[in-house]
Write a protein that holds these residues in place. Structure first.
Motif, PDB file in Angstrom:
ATOM      1  N   ASP A 333      38.705  45.470  21.412  1.00  0.00           N
ATOM      2  CA  ASP A 333      39.660  44.769  22.266  1.00  0.00           C
ATOM      3  C   ASP A 333      40.153  43.487  21.592  1.00  0.00           C
ATOM      4  O   ASP A 333      41.336  43.130  21.709  1.00  0.00           O
ATOM      5  CB  ASP A 333      39.013  44.431  23.606  1.00  0.00           C
ATOM      6  N   ILE A 336      42.747  44.463  18.977  1.00  0.00           N
ATOM      7  CA  ILE A 336      44.025  44.789  19.618  1.00  0.00           C
ATOM      8  C   ILE A 336      44.709  43.507  20.089  1.00  0.00           C
ATOM      9  O   ILE A 336      45.940  43.366  20.007  1.00  0.00           O
ATOM     10  CB  ILE A 336      43.808  45.752  20.801  1.00  0.00           C
ATOM     11  N   THR A 340      48.386  42.293  19.043  1.00  0.00           N
ATOM     12  CA  THR A 340      49.368  41.973  20.082  1.00  0.00           C
ATOM     13  C   THR A 340      49.928  40.569  19.900  1.00  0.00           C
ATOM     14  O   THR A 340      51.142  40.339  20.012  1.00  0.00           O
ATOM     15  CB  THR A 340      48.726  42.115  21.476  1.00  0.00           C
ATOM     16  N   ASN A 385      57.596  53.056  18.358  1.00  0.00           N
ATOM     17  CA  ASN A 385      57.063  54.169  19.143  1.00  0.00           C
ATOM     18  C   ASN A 385      57.600  55.524  18.696  1.00  0.00           C
ATOM     19  O   ASN A 385      57.542  56.497  19.448  1.00  0.00           O
ATOM     20  CB  ASN A 385      57.387  53.951  20.623  1.00  0.00           C
ATOM     21  N   THR A 389      53.658  56.528  21.680  1.00  0.00           N
ATOM     22  CA  THR A 389      53.919  55.294  22.421  1.00  0.00           C
ATOM     23  C   THR A 389      52.670  54.423  22.407  1.00  0.00           C
ATOM     24  O   THR A 389      51.654  54.749  23.023  1.00  0.00           O
ATOM     25  CB  THR A 389      54.328  55.605  23.872  1.00  0.00           C
ATOM     26  N   TRP A 390      52.758  53.330  21.683  1.00  0.00           N
ATOM     27  CA  TRP A 390      51.621  52.406  21.595  1.00  0.00           C
ATOM     28  C   TRP A 390      52.037  50.956  21.859  1.00  0.00           C
ATOM     29  O   TRP A 390      51.194  50.064  21.917  1.00  0.00           O
ATOM     30  CB  TRP A 390      50.940  52.503  20.225  1.00  0.00           C
ATOM     31  N   THR A 392      54.440  48.645  24.628  1.00  0.00           N
ATOM     32  CA  THR A 392      55.316  48.495  25.789  1.00  0.00           C
ATOM     33  C   THR A 392      55.922  47.100  25.743  1.00  0.00           C
ATOM     34  O   THR A 392      55.274  46.144  25.299  1.00  0.00           O
ATOM     35  CB  THR A 392      54.551  48.687  27.111  1.00  0.00           C
ATOM     36  N   THR A 401      53.010  44.585  24.605  1.00  0.00           N
ATOM     37  CA  THR A 401      51.594  44.906  24.738  1.00  0.00           C
ATOM     38  C   THR A 401      51.268  46.094  23.845  1.00  0.00           C
ATOM     39  O   THR A 401      51.988  47.092  23.857  1.00  0.00           O
ATOM     40  CB  THR A 401      51.234  45.249  26.195  1.00  0.00           C
ATOM     41  N   VAL A 402      50.228  45.950  23.050  1.00  0.00           N
ATOM     42  CA  VAL A 402      49.773  47.027  22.161  1.00  0.00           C
ATOM     43  C   VAL A 402      48.615  47.750  22.841  1.00  0.00           C
ATOM     44  O   VAL A 402      47.656  47.112  23.291  1.00  0.00           O
ATOM     45  CB  VAL A 402      49.326  46.461  20.802  1.00  0.00           C
ATOM     46  N   SER A 403      48.697  49.068  22.909  1.00  0.00           N
ATOM     47  CA  SER A 403      47.717  49.828  23.684  1.00  0.00           C
ATOM     48  C   SER A 403      46.609  50.446  22.856  1.00  0.00           C
ATOM     49  O   SER A 403      45.573  50.831  23.406  1.00  0.00           O
ATOM     50  CB  SER A 403      48.427  50.940  24.476  1.00  0.00           C
ATOM     51  N   GLY A 404      46.788  50.572  21.533  1.00  0.00           N
ATOM     52  CA  GLY A 404      45.745  51.230  20.760  1.00  0.00           C
ATOM     53  C   GLY A 404      45.907  51.052  19.274  1.00  0.00           C
ATOM     54  O   GLY A 404      46.979  50.678  18.781  1.00  0.00           O
TER      55      GLY A 404
END
Length: 582
Positions: A333, A336, A340, A385, A389-390, A392, A401-404
């Motif tokens: 986390d 990430i 971000t 993306n 999609t990683w 938003t 925001t980065v998801s992964g």
């Protein structure tokens, strides 16, 4: 078995017992233990004294300078172990010598340039050693190369340093000689502090890539006893003319893209990047694909033993995940979050349309990259993306925001090195030459890598592309050899590992003088090392108690002197001005 016992190398206890350093001691104690025996004996080949009658003068730009001063008493390589000093004219009071070309000068502590005086001016030292190569010393005077620093009132010292490519048929210049030479140059400056303008209490190193790595090592290992036998061999200044111990600790470090933490680098590279690749040495059906997976699995276990914590004191660890290798936990986390933040800094710093130019090759290669212009942020996010999609994006707040990790790596940070990215299984990587044992003989150097090979080589041997020469026996053989000073690979590896000095997981913790000011910048797109490399140095510094750590991972930049805005030289000079006492 406690955490420190698990990670400590064979070097730690013996090294520290040899030099009699008690845990928790600091400063003068280290210098005192390293000063047994003066380096200025009658058998010395060179004087450690800076000659105050040997200054040259650039009247056009008001600069005094000396070129080619050997900075150790018994150099192994006079073609590298010499330095040049460049001083703003206001910091010296000089008279012309009878030869008409040189000057006799003494320090003028009251002379000023900008906000500095001849007493307070910081001394900056470049470490330009890409790939841990050598740094050639200056052989002639050029104002252009030093003008920005002198005009800002800094004293500029350019030392030659040995490196992995400067070895000869009779001399090995492999690690730790590069950092040893750098430390010797720092000691030389302090030996001559009475005749040299500037503040030897405020020495700042700066470098990129392997240079950033070596100034990171030097900044973390001030006065470490691991370097003492090497310093003594070349006659470095261990004490001043009055017999008082000298220090090689520095005040500050500027590191761009430091390729460091080499002991863990094979593992972190595969966890961060390699686990998402499936071509070349990571292609299915190869032993190296299995090796990649095993390295990736081994790194979280090592990482969790480091005991790193974030700025809130939260323990950072990796845990098993349903997809991928250990892609869960507080450390994941945190990573990430760093990614971000980097992306949001980019969106804040820039306006669209925006053109991004990818790096075509290593700095100085002459290779050109490709340029793409994105009309809007939405266009750019759509590009990010493309495959998954990683990211938003919230247009209202202009934040993303980065998801992964996987989507980020596949789009921004593709692995460009083979498995065994640093300690190569055939000893073919550049870092194998950094740790050459003997004359120009690349060597294995990473025990963590050896352990993965040892645990899994029976499985690797079932693959058709496996060679028994890649087995753990080759690592054990290299580790057992000793260099010209009588030290084995464990000793040398510890000396070149900044975490050895910064993390309580190692025996070098609290047994060096760590620089008090740090600025770290890295391009997030570089495939040269894992994101975790610079992050772990930053975290270890903060956990150590270093209050001034200016860290940024720069979006849309690769392996370069990455800056969010502005240029690297101006930003470095401004940073020095902001942190060093006036």
């Amino acid at each position: 078995m406690n955490r420190r016992t698990v990670i400590r190398s064979a070097t730690g206890v013996a090294a520290l017992a040899t030099f009699g350093v008690a845990e928790g001691t600091a400063g003068t104690a280290f210098a005192a233990t390293s000063s047994s025996g003066s380096s200025s004996s009658t058998s010395s080949a060179y004087s450690l004294e800076l000659d105050p009658t040997a200054w040259s003068y650039d009247s056009t730009n008001d600069v005094y300078y000396q070129i080619g001063k050997v900075y150790v008493a018994n150099p192994a390589a006079t073609d590298y172990e010499n330095l040049s000093i460049y001083v703003p004219g206001a910091y010296l009071t000089a008279t012309a010598n009878s030869d008409g070309t040189t000057y006799t000068a003494k320090a003028n502590p009251k002379g000023t340039v900008g906000q500095y005086s001849g007493r307070t001016a910081p001394i900056v030292i470049p470490v330009n050693t890409p790939g841990y190569a050598q740094q050639a010393p200056a052989t002639s005077y050029s104002y252009t190369s030093v003008s920005a620093y002198l005009e800002a009132g800094l004293v500029y010292v350019w030392p030659g340093l040995r490196g992995r490519d400067s070895s000869t048929s009779t001399r090995s210049d492999a690690a730790p000689w590069g950092v040893t030479d750098l430390k010797a140059a720092v000691r030389f400056l302090r030996y001559n502090r009475s005749v040299l303008p500037g503040s030897t209490d405020d020495i700042v190193l700066f470098g990129m890539s392997g240079g950033g790595a070596q100034d990171t090592v030097a900044g973390a290992s001030g006065d470490s006893p691991l370097f003492d036998p090497y310093l003594r061999t070349i006659g470095a200044a261990m004490e001043d003319a009055q017999g008082r111990p000298l220090s090689d600790a520095v005040a500050g470090v500027m590191a761009w893209c430091p390729i460091t933490n080499l002991a863990e680098a094979n593992l972190s590279y595969e966890w961060n990047m390699g686990q998402f690749a499936s071509t070349s040495t990571r292609a299915s059906g190869t032993w190296t694909s299995a090796y990649s997976a095993d390295l990736a699995k081994a790194w979280p276990k090592y990482l969790n033993r480091l005991g790193l914590r974030d700025e809130h004191g939260r323990r950072l660890e990796l845990t098993e995940s349903g997809n991928g290798t250990y892609l869960s936990g507080s450390y994941h986390d945190h990573l990430i979050g760093v990614i971000t933040t980097s992306l949001n800094n980019f969106l804040s710093d820039n306006t669209f349309p925006y053109t991004i130019t990818t790096q075509g090759g290593p700095p100085g290669s002459g290779q050109t990259g490709t340029s793409t212009t994105y009309e809007t942020v939405a266009d750019y996010v759509a590009y990010l993306n493309t495959d998954s999609t990683w990211v938003t994006y919230d247009a209202t707040t202009n934040t993303a925001t980065v998801s992964g990790l996987e989507g980020f790596v596949n789009n921004q940070k593709v692995a460009n090195k083979p498995v065994g990215a640093f300690d190569g299984y055939s000893r073919g990587q550049g870092e194998n030459s950094v740790f050459a044992m003997g004359l120009n003989v690349p060597s294995h150097f990473a025990p963590l890598t050896r352990d993965v090979i040892k645990a899994n080589e029976a499985t690797y041997a079932t693959y058709s592309d496996w060679d028994s020469a890649y087995g753990s026996a080759a690592y054990d053989s290299d580790f057992a050899k000793k260099d010209s000073v009588g030290k084995d690979m464990a000793w040398r590896g510890d000396a070149y590992n900044p975490l050895y000095f910064l993390s309580p997981a190692f025996d070098g913790y609290r047994r060096s003088q760590v620089a008090r000011h740090w600025r770290i910048r890295t391009g997030i797109m570089q495939g040269d090392t894992a994101n975790t490399t610079e992050i772990n140095v930053q975290l270890a510094l903060l956990n150590y108690g270093i209050r001034d750590v200016d860290f940024a991972t720069v979006w849309a930049e690769g392996h370069t002197m990455a800056e969010r805005t502005g240029d690297s030289t101006t930003n470095f000079i401004s940073w020095v001005e902001s942190v060093v006492k006036k």
